[in-house]
Design a protein around this motif. Structure first.
Motif, mmCIF file in Angstrom:
data_model
loop_
_atom_site.group_PDB
_atom_site.id
_atom_site.type_symbol
_atom_site.label_atom_id
_atom_site.label_comp_id
_atom_site.label_asym_id
_atom_site.label_seq_id
_atom_site.Cartn_x
_atom_site.Cartn_y
_atom_site.Cartn_z
ATOM 1 N N GLU A 136 -8.040 2.872 2.600
ATOM 2 C CA GLU A 136 -7.585 3.866 1.625
ATOM 3 C C GLU A 136 -6.277 4.512 2.082
ATOM 4 N N LYS A 137 -6.204 4.849 3.362
ATOM 5 C CA LYS A 137 -4.980 5.460 3.896
ATOM 6 C C LYS A 137 -3.819 4.482 3.870
ATOM 7 N N GLY A 138 -4.092 3.228 4.295
ATOM 8 C CA GLY A 138 -3.039 2.208 4.294
ATOM 9 C C GLY A 138 -2.526 1.929 2.904
ATOM 10 N N LEU A 139 -3.448 1.916 1.946
ATOM 11 C CA LEU A 139 -3.067 1.685 0.552
ATOM 12 C C LEU A 139 -2.185 2.820 0.033
ATOM 13 N N PHE A 140 -2.535 4.048 0.384
ATOM 14 C CA PHE A 140 -1.729 5.207 -0.024
ATOM 15 C C PHE A 140 -0.312 5.092 0.537
ATOM 16 N N ASN A 141 -0.209 4.683 1.796
ATOM 17 C CA ASN A 141 1.114 4.528 2.417
ATOM 18 C C ASN A 141 1.939 3.447 1.720
ATOM 19 N N GLU A 142 1.280 2.336 1.379
ATOM 20 C CA GLU A 142 2.001 1.249 0.707
ATOM 21 C C GLU A 142 2.440 1.670 -0.699
ATOM 22 N N VAL A 143 1.588 2.399 -1.403
ATOM 23 C CA VAL A 143 1.926 2.890 -2.741
ATOM 24 C C VAL A 143 3.149 3.813 -2.669
ATOM 25 N N SER A 144 3.166 4.695 -1.659
ATOM 26 C CA SER A 144 4.299 5.608 -1.486
ATOM 27 C C SER A 144 5.561 4.834 -1.156
ATOM 28 N N ARG A 145 5.424 3.815 -0.285
ATOM 29 C CA ARG A 145 6.603 3.027 0.114
ATOM 30 C C ARG A 145 7.187 2.258 -1.060
ATOM 31 N N LEU A 146 6.319 1.682 -1.897
ATOM 32 C CA LEU A 146 6.784 0.869 -3.023
ATOM 33 C C LEU A 146 7.052 1.684 -4.283
ATOM 34 N N LYS A 147 6.736 2.994 -4.193
ATOM 35 C CA LYS A 147 6.937 3.898 -5.357
ATOM 36 C C LYS A 147 6.246 3.367 -6.612
ATOM 37 N N LEU A 148 4.940 3.107 -6.477
ATOM 38 C CA LEU A 148 4.171 2.571 -7.602
ATOM 39 C C LEU A 148 3.082 3.551 -8.018
ATOM 40 N N ASP A 149 2.675 3.428 -9.258
ATOM 41 C CA ASP A 149 1.508 4.154 -9.764
ATOM 42 C C ASP A 149 0.316 3.205 -9.735
ATOM 43 N N VAL A 150 -0.753 3.602 -9.087
ATOM 44 C CA VAL A 150 -1.925 2.726 -8.991
ATOM 45 C C VAL A 150 -3.149 3.496 -9.462
ATOM 46 N N SER A 151 -3.912 2.904 -10.357
ATOM 47 C CA SER A 151 -5.105 3.562 -10.884
ATOM 48 C C SER A 151 -6.237 3.508 -9.864
ATOM 49 N N SER A 152 -7.247 4.345 -10.080
ATOM 50 C CA SER A 152 -8.400 4.377 -9.163
ATOM 51 C C SER A 152 -9.158 3.054 -9.193
ATOM 52 N N ASN A 153 -9.190 2.375 -10.343
ATOM 53 C CA ASN A 153 -9.865 1.072 -10.440
ATOM 54 C C ASN A 153 -9.174 0.022 -9.575
ATOM 55 N N VAL A 154 -7.833 0.049 -9.599
ATOM 56 C CA VAL A 154 -7.067 -0.887 -8.769
ATOM 57 C C VAL A 154 -7.309 -0.590 -7.294
ATOM 58 N N THR A 155 -7.321 0.700 -6.959
ATOM 59 C CA THR A 155 -7.569 1.101 -5.564
ATOM 60 C C THR A 155 -8.914 0.572 -5.078
ATOM 61 N N LYS A 156 -9.948 0.741 -5.892
ATOM 62 C CA LYS A 156 -11.281 0.254 -5.516
ATOM 63 C C LYS A 156 -11.299 -1.259 -5.329
ATOM 64 N N ALA A 157 -10.555 -1.967 -6.184
ATOM 65 C CA ALA A 157 -10.528 -3.437 -6.109
ATOM 66 C C ALA A 157 -9.815 -3.926 -4.859
ATOM 67 N N LEU A 158 -8.863 -3.136 -4.346
ATOM 68 C CA LEU A 158 -8.020 -3.599 -3.236
ATOM 69 C C LEU A 158 -8.570 -3.240 -1.858
ATOM 70 N N ILE A 159 -9.269 -2.105 -1.759
ATOM 71 C CA ILE A 159 -9.743 -1.657 -0.441
ATOM 72 C C ILE A 159 -10.672 -2.706 0.174
ATOM 73 N N GLY A 160 -10.360 -3.079 1.402
ATOM 74 C CA GLY A 160 -11.158 -4.077 2.119
ATOM 75 C C GLY A 160 -10.606 -5.475 2.057
ATOM 76 N N LEU A 161 -9.588 -5.706 1.196
ATOM 77 C CA LEU A 161 -9.002 -7.048 1.125
ATOM 78 C C LEU A 161 -8.088 -7.297 2.323
ATOM 79 N N PRO A 162 -8.047 -8.531 2.844
ATOM 80 C CA PRO A 162 -7.137 -8.833 3.959
ATOM 81 C C PRO A 162 -5.684 -8.766 3.513
ATOM 82 N N LEU A 163 -4.842 -8.174 4.358
ATOM 83 C CA LEU A 163 -3.424 -8.018 4.015
ATOM 84 C C LEU A 163 -2.543 -8.949 4.836
ATOM 85 N N ARG A 164 -2.783 -8.973 6.143
ATOM 86 C CA ARG A 164 -1.963 -9.850 6.991
ATOM 87 C C ARG A 164 -2.783 -10.349 8.174
ATOM 88 N N ARG A 165 -2.358 -11.485 8.704
ATOM 89 C CA ARG A 165 -3.059 -12.107 9.833
ATOM 90 C C ARG A 165 -2.348 -11.762 11.136
#
Length: 814
Positions: free
Chosen positions: A259-288
C-alpha cells in the motif's frame, strides 16, 4: 474451457501458473513467446526443451503458434483495465486495449494435443561416502553416544543424510579457505550431529538444547539449516561453491506492491487511482531481484530456467516455487557482524577466548554495547542493565527477551525482579529462567515432564499453543489437559498451567538460536572490553557511512577516558588513551580514497596533497572541515585559510618568490577567524556531528555528557550551551531543544531532548529517587554532587556519591 496457455517471455510465473490451474481443475500449458512466435510444450519432455532453449538463448525445437493465432489476455474484464494500464506504466510498457477474453475459443489442450504434466524436479544432493558418520562416535561419552545414535536414526529415517553431508561440504569449503562461518543459526544448533560435523560450533548438551525442536519423526518438510558467513567473503564462498558442485545457482525474489509503495508510485507518476485499482494491485510482483541468501546446489545439473545475461547463474523461480517443485534451497547469509569480528580478532591475534570473563559481563551489564551484536538499540541497552547478565545463559535470556512480544508483556521486569529476589514465582515450573517462559524448548520439556508427551508430540504441542486460531489451539490444549488429568494432577493446577501457557507461550523464543547468537554478542563484547581502541577502529571503518553509529562510538570512547581527535592526513603513530578517527569517518571518504592517502603520506601542504592524491576539491574541503590537516598546519583556522587560497588559485610559495625578485608581496585578504561554534558546524558538515568540545570553565560536574549517549540513559549533566551545542569540556552534542547561551544543568535524553533544565548556579545537588527493586550492583560511583534516595525496610535513606544503573528512577534538582 478445460485448459489455459501461458505465453510469457520468461518463466517467472510458471510454477505459480501450474499450481493455480490445477487447483481450479484446468490443464496448464506452458508457452514461451519469442518475437511473433509462441512456442508451446505439450508434455513434460517438451517443457524441458522449452527451458533448455531459453537458457541457451535459441529458438526451441518445438511447434509454435503465430501471435495472431491466439488471443492474448491481460485482464479478465473491462473493469480491470485501469489496473492493467497502471501496471504497464510502472514497468515501462504499453497497455493493451481490448485484451480481455470474449468470443468463442478453441480449448488449447484439445487444439494443441497437450496433456497434464507437473513441474516436479528430481533434486539430488551429494551422496555421502559409506560409513562417513562412524568416526563421530569415537571417544564420545555414553550420554553423547546415545544422543547421537538417536539423531542419526531420525536423519536416516527421514532421508536427510545427503542434506547434512551437503551442508557440511559448504562449511568445510569455507573454513578451508579462511572464510569465517557463524556459530550456527536457528534450531539446528540443538543438533549434536550438526555440532560434531562442524556445521555448528555450540555443544547442544552443554547448553541443554533439544534436537526435536529441529527435527523429529513427525516432521515431513526438509530441515532448514542456514549458514551465516562474513559478508565481505560471501561472494568468494559462492564462487568456490560454483566450482565445487556440479550445479550451483542463486535464486530470485520478487518485490511486491504494498500500500505504501503503491502510494509512492502514484505520487511519482502523478496519477489518480481508484480504491478498486489499489485493491487489485496490492500484492502483485513488481520487479525481480536476487534473493539475499538462497542458493541451490545439486549433485548433477538441473534444467531450471536461468535469468538471461546475468553474471552469475540465477534461477528465475522464487523460493516458494522451488519448494513447490521439490528443489531444496540452502541459505548462505552474509553477516556484517562476522566481518567485524574476524577483522578485530586478526588485529589483536586472538583465536580463542574464555566465556566467563568478568570484565566482559561488566561491560554488558552497564549497557555500553555500541557495536555489540543484537544489543545496540536503546531498548537493548536498557535491558542489559536490567537483566545484568553474569554468564552466557543469562545473556541468551536477554537476547530472547529483547523482542516486541516479551517486552510488551513486561516479562523482562518480572525476570529482573525475581533475579534480584524482590518477587517469587508461584510455581517452580521454569527454574532455569526464574519462572518466566522464555524459550519454546521450556514448553516442550514441560509437556514431556507433566503430560508424558514424546519429544515429537511436545514440539507439535508447542507449535499449536503459539497459534491464535482456536481451531488449532483448543484441540491441543484439550489433549494436554486430558494427559495431565490421567497422571493425577489437580484440576485447579491443570487450568492454571493452561492459562499460563496460553498467555505467555506465544512469546517464547527458540533457545538454540538465542544461545548461538549470545556467543557472537559475547565474543564482540570480550574483544571490546580488552582491546577498545582496536575494536572501535574496525567498527568505525566498517560503519563509516552510518553517522549516528560513529557518533555513539565517539561518545563511548570518551566515556572510557579516551581523548578522541580528528583524522590526520599524515597519520602518525598511536598514543596512549588517544583515539584518532580514521579518514573513512569523513563523509565522502571511502576505503579506496583512504588507502590512497595512506600510501602517499606524508604530505607537506594542501597543494601537495591535492596534486598527489587527485581527490576532488569537495572531498579535500570536507577533510579540512573535519580537522584532518590540523596537525599539518597547527590549527584548523590556518588549514581553512590555506584551503581558501588553494581553491582560488593563490600559491603562497609563488608570493615569496615574487617578493624576493620584485621586492613586494602580492596582497592577500585579511586573515580568517573561526570560533568554537564555527568549527563545530564545519565538523557537523564533515562527520554528521560536532567533534571538538568547547572550553568549560565551571567546577560543578554531574554525570558525564558522553555517558548519556554511550549507555543510552536519561542523566543530569552540567554543560555550557552555545548556539544549540552542549559541551561539558570532554565531549559535545547538538541539542534538539533551544536554550539561550550559557551554563546549565540539564536532564538530558539520549536523543538530545532536554527533559528539564535550570541555570547551573541554581543547582547544588542532584537526587536520583529509586522507586523499585534494586541491589548494590545497580548503582555506580558518581560525583560528590549526586546521590541516590530510596526506602529500605520502611526507612528513607540517602546514598551519596552514587548514580543508579537501572532505569527506574526520577531525577530532581536541589
Amino acid at each position: 474451457m478445460k485448459s489455459l496457455l501461458l505465453a510469457d517471455t520468461n518463466f517467472h510465473a510458471a510454477v505459480r501458473f501450474n499450481k493455480l490451474c490445477q487447483e481450479n481443475g484446468l490443464i496448464p500449458i506452458h508457452g514461451l513467446r519469442k518475437g511473433q512466435k509462441i512456442f508451446y510444450a505439450r508434455d513434460r519432455e517438451e517443457f524441458e526443451e522449452l527451458v533448455r532453449s531459453y537458457n541457451e538463448n535459441r529458438e526451441p525445437r518445438l511447434n509454435s503458434l503465430d501471435v495472431k493465432e491466439v488471443r492474448l489476455v491481460y485482464y479478465l474484464d473491462r473493469s480491470s483495465f485501469e489496473a492493467h494500464r497502471f501496471m504497464t506504466r510502472l514497468v515501462g510498457s504499453e497497455p493493451c486495449e481490448d485484451c480481455e477474453p470474449f468470443g468463442k475459443f478453441l480449448d488449447p489442450a484439445e487444439a494443441l494435443g497437450a496433456r497434464l504434466y507437473d513441474l516436479k524436479v528430481s533434486h539430488k544432493l551429494l551422496n555421502p561416502p559409506e560409513g562417513w558418520l562412524d568416526k563421530l562416535f569415537e571417544e564420545l561419552d555414553l550420554e553423547r553416544k546415545t544422543r547421537l545414535m538417536r539423531e542419526v536414526e531420525v536423519v536416516r529415517k527421514l532421508g536427510f543424510e545427503s542434506y547434512f553431508y551437503t551442508v557440511k561440504r559448504i562449511v568445510d569449503i569455507a573454513t578451508q579457505n579462511g572464510i569465517l562461518i557463524g556459530p550456527g543459526r536457528g534450531s539446528v544448533v540443538g543438533s549434536l550431529l550438526a555440532y560434531l560435523l562442524g556445521i555448528t560450533s555450540i555443544d547442544p548438551i552443554s547448553h541443554n538444547l533439544m534436537f526435536e525442536r529441529f527435527l523429529h519423526e513427525e516432521r515431513r518438510e526438509p530441515p532448514d539449516i542456514d549458514i551465516d558467513v562474513a559478508d565481505e567473503q560471501r561472494d568468494k564462498l559462492l564462487g568456490l561453491l560454483k566450482d565445487a558442485f556440479p550445479y550451483f545457482a542463486q535464486i530470485s525474489t520478487f518485490v511486491t506492491l504494498t500500500e505504501k509503495g503503491l502510494f509512492n508510485e502514484v505520487s511519482r507518476l502523478k496519477l489518480d487511482v481508484s480504491s478498486n485499482v489499489t485493491k487489485a494491485l496490492i500484492g502483485l510482483p513488481l520487479r525481480r531481484s536476487i534473493h539475499a541468501a538462497g542458493i541451490v546446489l545439486a549433485a548433477e545439473p538441473l534444467n531450471l530456467p536461468l535469468v538471461p545475461s546475468s553474471d552469475q547463474p540465477v534461477i528465475e523461480y522464487d523460493m516458494d516455487s522451488l519448494e513447490c517443485i521439490g528443489v531444496v534451497k540452502i541459505d548462505v547469509l552474509g553477516l556484517r557482524t562476522l566481518t567485524v569480528l574476524d577483522k578485530i580478532r586478526k588485529r589483536v591475534n586472538v583465536k580463542t577466548m574464555p566465556f566467563n570473563d568478568g570484565a566482559t559481563f561488566e561491560l554488558l551489564g552497564r549497557g555500553n554495547t555500541c557495536g555489540i551484536f543484537q544489543l545496540e538499540s536503546e531498548t537493548a541497552r536498557n535491558l542489559c542493565r536490567l537483566i545484568r547478565p553474569s554468564n552466557l545463559e543469562e545473556l541468551s535470556v536477554l537476547l530472547a527477551l529483547n523482542r516486541p512480544g516479551p517486552l510488551a508483556a513486561k516479562l523482562e521486569k518480572t525476570y529482573a525482579e525475581r533475579k534480584r529476589g524482590c518477587q517469587r514465582a508461584e510455581e517452580d515450573m521454569f527454574p532455569e529462567t526464574h519462572g518466566v517462559i522464555v524459550y519454546q524448548e521450556q514448553v516442550m520439556r514441560l509437556a514431556m515432564r507433566t503430560a508424558g508427551f514424546s519429544a515429537a508430540e511436545a514440539d507439535l504441542f508447542r507449535k499449536a499453543i503459539s497459534e491464535k486460531d482456536p481451531r488449532i489451539l483448543e484441540p491441543a490444549l484439550q489433549k494436554f489437559r486430558d494427559a495431565l488429568h490421567k497422571r493425577g494432577y489437580r484440576p485447579d493446577f491443570v487450568e492454571k498451567l493452561c492459562d499460563v501457557l496460553v498467555k505467555f507461550a506465544g512469546y517464547a523464543f527458540n533457545k538454540s538460536h538465542s544461545v548461538a547468537y549470545s556467543h557472537l554478542s559475547y565474543e564482540l563484547a570480550y574483544l571490546k572490553a580488552h582491546w577498545p581502541r582496536e575494536f572501535f577502529d574496525v567498527y568505525v571503518r566498517e560503519h563509516s557511512s552510518e553517522q549516528f553509529k560513529v557518533f555513539l562510538a565517539v561518545q563511548e570512547l570518551r566515556s572510557l577516558g579516551y581523548e578522541v581527535l580528528p583524522p590526520n592526513v599524515n597519520f602518525g603513530g598511536s598514543e596512549d588513551r588517544i583515539f584518532r578517527l580514521p579518514l573513512e569517518a569523513v563523509g565522502g571518504i571511502g576505503e579506496s580514497s583512504a588507502r590512497i592517502c595512506r600510501e602517499l603520506a606524508p604530505f607537506s601542504n594542501l597543494k601537495d596533497f591535492a596534486e598527489r592524491t587527485r581527490l576532488p576539491t569537495s572531498t579535500i574541503q570536507r577533510l579540512v572541515w573535519a580537522g584532518a590537516f590540523d596537525e599539518l598546519y597547527g590549527s584548523r583556522s590556518a588549514a581553512l585559510e590555506d584551503f581558501e587560497a588553494f581553491q582560488k588559485g593563490h600559491d603562497p610559495e609563488l608570493s615569496l618568490v615574487a617578493a624576493k625578485v620584485f621586492g613586494k608581496q602580492t596582497e592577500r585578504k585579511q586573515k580568517l577567524s573561526y570560533d568554537e561554534v564555527d568549527l563545530a558546524e564545519l565538523e557537523e558538515r564533515a562527520f554528521g556531528f560536532a567533534l571538538t568540545p568547547f572550553a568549560f570553565e565551571n567546577e560543578k560536574k554531574f554525570a558525564p555528557l558522553a555517558e548519556v549517549f554511550a549507555s543510552s540513559r536519561i542523566l543530569p549533566v552540567a554543560v555550557r550551551i552555545s548556539k544549540n551545542f552542549a559541551s561539558d569540556g570532554y565531549t559535545i552534542a547538538r541539542l534538539k531543544d533551544r536554550l539561550p547561551d550559557g551554563y546549565y544543568a540539564l536532564i538530558l535524553a539520549p536523543d538530545g531532548r532536554i527533559v528539564q533544565h535550570k541555570k547551573l548556579d541554581e543547582v547544588q545537588r542532584v537526587v536520583y529517587k529509586i522507586e523499585n527493586c534494586f541491589d548494590e550492583r545497580d548503582v555506580e560511583r558518581a560525583s560528590e554532587l549526586e546521590c541516590v534516595e530510596t526506602v529500605l525496610c520502611g526507612k528513607k535513606i540517602t546514598l551519596f556519591g552514587l548514580r543508579p544503573l537501572v532505569d527506574w528512577y526520577r531525577i530532581e534538582f536541589i
